[in-house]
Design a protein around this motif. Sequence first.
Motif, PDB file in Angstrom:
ATOM      1  N   GLU A   1       0.949  -2.110   0.247  1.00 31.47           N
ATOM      2  CA  GLU A   1      -0.096   0.123  -0.030  1.00 31.47           C
ATOM      3  C   GLU A   1       0.728   1.182  -0.217  1.00 31.47           C
ATOM      4  O   GLU A   1       0.463   2.181  -0.678  1.00 31.47           O
ATOM      5  N   ALA A   2       2.058   1.417   0.861  1.00 29.93           N
ATOM      6  CA  ALA A   2       3.168   2.273   0.593  1.00 29.93           C
ATOM      7  C   ALA A   2       3.430   2.940  -0.300  1.00 29.93           C
ATOM      8  O   ALA A   2       3.535   3.883  -1.017  1.00 29.93           O
ATOM      9  N   ALA A   3       3.462   1.994  -1.373  1.00 28.88           N
ATOM     10  CA  ALA A   3       3.834   1.563  -2.471  1.00 28.88           C
ATOM     11  C   ALA A   3       3.249   3.084  -3.444  1.00 28.88           C
ATOM     12  O   ALA A   3       4.215   4.257  -4.654  1.00 28.88           O
ATOM     13  N   LEU A   4       1.791   3.320  -3.547  1.00 26.13           N
ATOM     14  CA  LEU A   4       0.857   4.406  -4.396  1.00 26.13           C
ATOM     15  C   LEU A   4       1.555   5.511  -3.815  1.00 26.13           C
ATOM     16  O   LEU A   4       1.097   6.130  -5.003  1.00 26.13           O
ATOM     17  N   ARG A   5       2.790   6.134  -3.250  1.00 26.17           N
ATOM     18  CA  ARG A   5       2.667   7.108  -2.888  1.00 26.17           C
ATOM     19  C   ARG A   5       4.038   7.899  -4.205  1.00 26.17           C
ATOM     20  O   ARG A   5       4.010   8.813  -4.204  1.00 26.17           O
ATOM     21  N   TYR A   6       4.172   6.433  -5.081  1.00 27.38           N
ATOM     22  CA  TYR A   6       5.319   6.504  -6.071  1.00 27.38           C
ATOM     23  C   TYR A   6       4.636   7.010  -7.090  1.00 27.38           C
ATOM     24  O   TYR A   6       5.099   6.836  -7.965  1.00 27.38           O
ATOM     25  N   VAL A   7       3.561   6.247  -7.635  1.00 24.41           N
ATOM     26  CA  VAL A   7       2.833   6.231  -8.218  1.00 24.41           C
ATOM     27  C   VAL A   7       1.977   7.931  -8.544  1.00 24.41           C
ATOM     28  O   VAL A   7       2.172   7.909  -7.864  1.00 24.41           O
ATOM     29  N   GLU A   8       3.101   8.161  -9.963  1.00 26.60           N
ATOM     30  CA  GLU A   8       2.543   9.830 -10.174  1.00 26.60           C
ATOM     31  C   GLU A   8       1.286   9.038 -10.897  1.00 26.60           C
ATOM     32  O   GLU A   8       0.901   8.755 -12.194  1.00 26.60           O
ATOM     33  N   ASP A   9      -0.019  10.291 -10.767  1.00 30.67           N
ATOM     34  CA  ASP A   9      -1.347  10.582 -11.754  1.00 30.67           C
ATOM     35  C   ASP A   9      -0.371  10.554 -13.233  1.00 30.67           C
ATOM     36  O   ASP A   9       0.376  10.978 -14.314  1.00 30.67           O
ATOM     37  N   GLY A  10      -1.371  10.072 -14.536  1.00 33.97           N
ATOM     38  CA  GLY A  10      -1.312   9.568 -15.452  1.00 33.97           C
ATOM     39  C   GLY A  10      -0.181   8.387 -16.032  1.00 33.97           C
ATOM     40  O   GLY A  10       0.635   8.201 -17.535  1.00 33.97           O
ATOM     41  N   ALA A  11       0.406   7.397 -14.602  1.00 32.05           N
ATOM     42  CA  ALA A  11       1.725   6.973 -15.359  1.00 32.05           C
ATOM     43  C   ALA A  11       1.343   5.947 -15.825  1.00 32.05           C
ATOM     44  O   ALA A  11       0.088   5.155 -16.167  1.00 32.05           O
TER      45      ALA A  11
ATOM     46  N   GLY B   1       4.556 -11.733  -7.470  1.00 31.85           N
ATOM     47  CA  GLY B   1       4.823 -12.338  -5.656  1.00 31.85           C
ATOM     48  C   GLY B   1       3.973 -11.648  -4.577  1.00 31.85           C
ATOM     49  O   GLY B   1       2.687 -11.550  -4.838  1.00 31.85           O
ATOM     50  N   SER B   2       3.626 -12.314  -3.219  1.00 32.12           N
ATOM     51  CA  SER B   2       2.816 -12.184  -2.291  1.00 32.12           C
ATOM     52  C   SER B   2       2.721 -10.674  -1.705  1.00 32.12           C
ATOM     53  O   SER B   2       1.739  -9.993  -2.035  1.00 32.12           O
ATOM     54  N   THR B   3       3.720 -10.075  -2.403  1.00 37.29           N
ATOM     55  CA  THR B   3       4.271  -8.504  -1.814  1.00 37.29           C
ATOM     56  C   THR B   3       3.438  -7.569  -2.633  1.00 37.29           C
ATOM     57  O   THR B   3       2.463  -6.509  -2.954  1.00 37.29           O
ATOM     58  N   VAL B   4       3.132  -8.247  -3.999  1.00 35.83           N
ATOM     59  CA  VAL B   4       2.887  -7.669  -5.105  1.00 35.83           C
ATOM     60  C   VAL B   4       1.934  -7.631  -5.363  1.00 35.83           C
ATOM     61  O   VAL B   4       0.954  -6.517  -5.724  1.00 35.83           O
ATOM     62  N   ALA B   5       0.779  -8.252  -4.879  1.00 43.48           N
ATOM     63  CA  ALA B   5      -0.565  -8.567  -4.895  1.00 43.48           C
ATOM     64  C   ALA B   5      -0.924  -7.912  -3.695  1.00 43.48           C
ATOM     65  O   ALA B   5      -1.975  -7.156  -4.464  1.00 43.48           O
ATOM     66  N   TYR B   6      -0.846  -7.236  -3.071  1.00 40.24           N
ATOM     67  CA  TYR B   6      -1.138  -6.279  -2.186  1.00 40.24           C
ATOM     68  C   TYR B   6      -0.916  -4.441  -3.259  1.00 40.24           C
ATOM     69  O   TYR B   6      -2.347  -4.371  -3.466  1.00 40.24           O
ATOM     70  N   PHE B   7      -0.204  -4.986  -3.556  1.00 36.66           N
ATOM     71  CA  PHE B   7       0.267  -3.566  -4.190  1.00 36.66           C
ATOM     72  C   PHE B   7      -0.731  -3.597  -6.132  1.00 36.66           C
ATOM     73  O   PHE B   7      -1.345  -2.722  -6.005  1.00 36.66           O
ATOM     74  N   ILE B   8      -0.678  -4.623  -6.131  1.00 35.21           N
ATOM     75  CA  ILE B   8      -2.075  -4.766  -7.375  1.00 35.21           C
ATOM     76  C   ILE B   8      -3.423  -4.950  -6.515  1.00 35.21           C
ATOM     77  O   ILE B   8      -3.892  -3.548  -7.102  1.00 35.21           O
ATOM     78  N   ASP B   9      -3.707  -5.268  -6.129  1.00 31.60           N
ATOM     79  CA  ASP B   9      -4.907  -4.418  -4.904  1.00 31.60           C
ATOM     80  C   ASP B   9      -5.149  -3.115  -4.444  1.00 31.60           C
ATOM     81  O   ASP B   9      -5.627  -2.587  -4.503  1.00 31.60           O
ATOM     82  N   ALA B  10      -3.927  -2.911  -3.970  1.00 29.18           N
ATOM     83  CA  ALA B  10      -3.808  -1.209  -3.902  1.00 29.18           C
ATOM     84  C   ALA B  10      -3.791  -0.162  -5.104  1.00 29.18           C
ATOM     85  O   ALA B  10      -5.039   0.994  -5.227  1.00 29.18           O
ATOM     86  N   LEU B  11      -3.306  -0.480  -6.122  1.00 32.93           N
ATOM     87  CA  LEU B  11      -3.041   0.063  -7.764  1.00 32.93           C
ATOM     88  C   LEU B  11      -4.628  -0.070  -7.880  1.00 32.93           C
ATOM     89  O   LEU B  11      -4.952   1.007  -8.266  1.00 32.93           O
ATOM     90  N   ALA B  12      -5.374  -0.565  -7.941  1.00 34.22           N
ATOM     91  CA  ALA B  12      -6.782  -0.805  -8.198  1.00 34.22           C
ATOM     92  C   ALA B  12      -7.677   0.355  -7.503  1.00 34.22           C
ATOM     93  O   ALA B  12      -8.631   0.727  -8.487  1.00 34.22           O
TER      94      ALA B  12
END
Length: 212
Positions: free
Chosen positions: A11-21, A28-39
């Motif tokens: 979830e914290a990785a979202l703060r590095y994602v810029e609009d329009g990117a 992997g298992s940690t990335v799965a949480y990121f994908i769910d947050a990215l949604a």
Amino acid sequence: MSTNEKQLAGEAALRYVEDGAIVGVGTGSTVAYFIDALAGIKDRIQGAVSSSEQSTARMKQHGIEVFDLNAVGPIGIYIDGADECDPHKRLTKGGGAALTREKICAAAAQKFVCIIDSSKRVDVLGRFPLPIEVIPMARSLVSREIVKLGGQPVWRDGVTTDNGNWIIDVHGWRITDPAGLERQLNQLAGVVTVGLFAQRPADVVLVGDKEI
């Protein structure tokens, strides 16, 4: 291993994602949480580039558009996990057998953000067996060369990568010069790529929600 730390990192990785990117997404298992947050912010991004069929399927389930890397060129950011991370942000990756596509995505990205839990931190790489992706006919050849270098190669029997290749896991190495070993192994005939991310280490490492 902390599931909570994995989720916090994803979830914290979202703060590095810029609009329009267009976001490079690992495996992997940690990335799965990121994908769910990215949604949750999928309407703010153009879409993603994926390092594995597994991650592609998960993103498509969330309605995130997945692009071919050839169609988008350089990407601003790549988010992925690791099996090990040393104090210099050099990594061992490939436990999920997606190391080649992960390495391509990392090389294409302007910023590589690695998301891990605290169990993945090590002083010296090598506690986790080093994955090497090989052309199938080169398995024995590469294994013999690894033995000469003091490693103990184990074929990951029954595993075929998304690229149609095989994985050798190397035990018994204490990797004090990761970039040098990465270069050396990449020169062996039949090696597709090596699970050392040292020549191109992570730019940012998140352990849980804290940057180190």
